[in-house]
Design a protein around this motif. Structure first.
Motif, mmCIF file in Angstrom:
data_model
loop_
_atom_site.group_PDB
_atom_site.id
_atom_site.type_symbol
_atom_site.label_atom_id
_atom_site.label_comp_id
_atom_site.label_asym_id
_atom_site.label_seq_id
_atom_site.Cartn_x
_atom_site.Cartn_y
_atom_site.Cartn_z
ATOM 1 N N LYS A 1 -5.089 29.283 -4.767
ATOM 2 C CA LYS A 1 -5.887 28.342 -3.984
ATOM 3 C C LYS A 1 -5.646 26.917 -4.482
ATOM 4 O O LYS A 1 -5.667 26.662 -5.691
ATOM 5 N N TRP A 2 -5.418 25.996 -3.543
ATOM 6 C CA TRP A 2 -5.128 24.600 -3.849
ATOM 7 C C TRP A 2 -6.007 23.688 -2.996
ATOM 8 O O TRP A 2 -6.509 24.079 -1.947
ATOM 9 N N ARG A 3 -6.113 22.455 -3.437
ATOM 10 C CA ARG A 3 -6.761 21.386 -2.678
ATOM 11 C C ARG A 3 -5.873 20.143 -2.826
ATOM 12 O O ARG A 3 -5.233 19.961 -3.851
ATOM 13 N N ASP A 4 -5.836 19.320 -1.795
ATOM 14 C CA ASP A 4 -5.060 18.072 -1.857
ATOM 15 C C ASP A 4 -6.019 16.895 -1.972
ATOM 16 O O ASP A 4 -6.906 16.734 -1.129
ATOM 17 N N ALA A 5 -5.843 16.118 -3.008
ATOM 18 C CA ALA A 5 -6.619 14.891 -3.185
ATOM 19 C C ALA A 5 -5.709 13.716 -2.847
ATOM 20 O O ALA A 5 -4.599 13.616 -3.371
ATOM 21 N N THR A 6 -6.171 12.856 -1.963
ATOM 22 C CA THR A 6 -5.372 11.701 -1.541
ATOM 23 C C THR A 6 -5.999 10.428 -2.076
ATOM 24 O O THR A 6 -7.196 10.189 -1.905
ATOM 25 N N PHE A 7 -5.180 9.613 -2.716
ATOM 26 C CA PHE A 7 -5.606 8.346 -3.296
ATOM 27 C C PHE A 7 -4.855 7.219 -2.604
ATOM 28 O O PHE A 7 -3.780 7.429 -2.050
ATOM 29 N N ASP A 8 -5.410 6.029 -2.657
ATOM 30 C CA ASP A 8 -4.755 4.844 -2.094
ATOM 31 C C ASP A 8 -4.388 3.905 -3.230
ATOM 32 O O ASP A 8 -5.260 3.459 -3.983
ATOM 33 N N LEU A 9 -3.099 3.629 -3.358
ATOM 34 C CA LEU A 9 -2.601 2.656 -4.335
ATOM 35 C C LEU A 9 -2.410 1.345 -3.605
ATOM 36 O O LEU A 9 -1.772 1.305 -2.549
ATOM 37 N N GLU A 10 -2.978 0.283 -4.148
ATOM 38 C CA GLU A 10 -2.760 -1.054 -3.605
ATOM 39 C C GLU A 10 -2.233 -1.945 -4.714
ATOM 40 O O GLU A 10 -2.763 -1.935 -5.827
ATOM 41 N N ILE A 11 -1.198 -2.677 -4.404
ATOM 42 C CA ILE A 11 -0.635 -3.648 -5.338
ATOM 43 C C ILE A 11 -0.759 -5.011 -4.688
ATOM 44 O O ILE A 11 -0.170 -5.258 -3.642
ATOM 45 N N GLN B 1 -13.016 2.335 -5.732
ATOM 46 C CA GLN B 1 -12.017 2.013 -6.748
ATOM 47 C C GLN B 1 -12.229 2.905 -7.967
ATOM 48 O O GLN B 1 -13.341 3.014 -8.484
ATOM 49 N N VAL B 2 -11.153 3.571 -8.412
ATOM 50 C CA VAL B 2 -11.227 4.439 -9.584
ATOM 51 C C VAL B 2 -10.347 3.948 -10.730
ATOM 52 O O VAL B 2 -10.469 4.439 -11.847
ATOM 53 N N ALA B 3 -9.479 2.980 -10.462
ATOM 54 C CA ALA B 3 -8.629 2.443 -11.531
ATOM 55 C C ALA B 3 -8.146 1.056 -11.155
ATOM 56 O O ALA B 3 -7.996 0.720 -9.983
ATOM 57 N N TYR B 4 -7.908 0.258 -12.194
ATOM 58 C CA TYR B 4 -7.349 -1.077 -12.011
ATOM 59 C C TYR B 4 -6.543 -1.423 -13.250
ATOM 60 O O TYR B 4 -6.942 -1.128 -14.380
ATOM 61 N N THR B 5 -5.406 -2.032 -13.053
ATOM 62 C CA THR B 5 -4.639 -2.613 -14.147
ATOM 63 C C THR B 5 -3.798 -3.738 -13.564
ATOM 64 O O THR B 5 -3.687 -3.896 -12.356
ATOM 65 N N ARG C 1 0.826 -1.208 0.000
ATOM 66 C CA ARG C 1 0.000 0.000 0.000
ATOM 67 C C ARG C 1 0.861 1.258 0.000
ATOM 68 O O ARG C 1 1.902 1.301 0.651
ATOM 69 N N GLN C 2 0.362 2.273 -0.695
ATOM 70 C CA GLN C 2 1.028 3.578 -0.718
ATOM 71 C C GLN C 2 -0.033 4.652 -0.941
ATOM 72 O O GLN C 2 -0.880 4.506 -1.815
ATOM 73 N N LEU D 1 1.171 -8.671 -10.999
ATOM 74 C CA LEU D 1 0.953 -7.609 -10.032
ATOM 75 C C LEU D 1 -0.392 -6.977 -10.386
ATOM 76 O O LEU D 1 -0.642 -6.624 -11.535
ATOM 77 N N HIS D 2 -1.287 -6.841 -9.421
ATOM 78 C CA HIS D 2 -2.606 -6.265 -9.646
ATOM 79 C C HIS D 2 -2.651 -4.894 -8.965
ATOM 80 O O HIS D 2 -2.488 -4.805 -7.753
ATOM 81 N N PHE D 3 -2.880 -3.821 -9.741
ATOM 82 C CA PHE D 3 -2.860 -2.459 -9.230
ATOM 83 C C PHE D 3 -4.275 -1.914 -9.123
ATOM 84 O O PHE D 3 -5.040 -1.953 -10.086
ATOM 85 N N THR D 4 -4.605 -1.364 -7.963
ATOM 86 C CA THR D 4 -5.892 -0.725 -7.743
ATOM 87 C C THR D 4 -5.630 0.653 -7.144
ATOM 88 O O THR D 4 -4.808 0.795 -6.239
ATOM 89 N N VAL D 5 -6.334 1.667 -7.654
ATOM 90 C CA VAL D 5 -6.283 3.001 -7.081
ATOM 91 C C VAL D 5 -7.681 3.321 -6.582
ATOM 92 O O VAL D 5 -8.665 3.124 -7.297
ATOM 93 N N SER D 6 -7.774 3.802 -5.331
ATOM 94 C CA SER D 6 -9.063 4.145 -4.726
ATOM 95 C C SER D 6 -9.052 5.591 -4.268
ATOM 96 O O SER D 6 -8.010 6.128 -3.887
ATOM 97 N N TYR D 7 -10.234 6.198 -4.296
ATOM 98 C CA TYR D 7 -10.427 7.552 -3.796
ATOM 99 C C TYR D 7 -11.614 7.521 -2.853
ATOM 100 O O TYR D 7 -12.712 7.148 -3.251
#
Length: 183
Positions: A144-154, A171-175, A76-77, A161-167
């Motif tokens: 003006k800025w905003r920080d969006a944090t996502f979770d990468l799971e491998i 889940q918003v992406a998979y490869t 996780r990252q 290797l299965h990659f998932t990105v969540s917000y």
């Protein structure tokens, strides 16, 4: 001798491979708060959106060469992106994350020539959703800025290797990608 191997007399046990050893380092390129004591180079230094000095081109290694690749293990990252999104912005904001590999025995701290691209994950979030993130102003530029944090799971398995990105838990992406087997 097919008959002998498959007869009831064969006492050899069948062994399955539950884990193997990584031939490469796998990770992502990130920016960290700048610290010359940690070996960060001035060429990588830039001012972040909160006015702090940051070091770009730094590697976060999630799987090291020689580590056991255990079926089902999850690496996780967190991924943070500083973005500018206004109240009237519509559509999608797209992000990419590239997963890198490196064959070096001692993986470098920064992205160097030996670090190569394994695969890229692209994902998008609706601007109206991103606008809900807390905002702040850059102390230098007053933008003006905003920080969006996502979770990468491998997720590791024996062949891929299965990659998932969540917000925010969605889940918003998979490869998926094969392990790099080059020496």
């Amino acid at each position: 001798m097919w008959g002998l191997e498959n007869s009831g007399r064969n006492t050899a046990t069948v062994k399955t491979v539950a884990a193997r050893v990584s031939r490469h380092n796998y990770g992502i390129c990130v920016s960290w708060p700048f610290e010359s004591a940690k070996g960060h180079l001035l060429v990588d230094r830039y001012r972040g959106t909160r006015g702090e000095w940051r070091a770009s081109n730094q590697m976060s290694w999630l799987l090291r060469k020689g580590e056991r690749i255990e079926e089902g293990r999850v690496l996780r990252q967190q991924l943070a992106h500083s973005i500018q999104v206004g109240f009237l912005d519509v559509g999608m904001r797209y992000f990419t994350q590239t997963v890198q590999y490196c064959p070096d025995d001692n993986a470098p701290r920064r992205k160097e020539r030996s670090v190569k691209e394994l695969c890229t994950v692209t994902y998008g979030i609706d601007c109206t959703t991103l606008w809900m993130e807390a905002s702040y102003r850059d102390p230098v530029t007053k933008q003006k800025w905003r920080d969006a944090t996502f979770d990468l799971e491998i997720r590791l398995d024996s062949a891929m290797l299965h990659f998932t990105v969540s917000y925010k838990g969605n889940q918003v992406a998979y490869t998926q990608a094969d392990y790099n087997e080059e020496s």
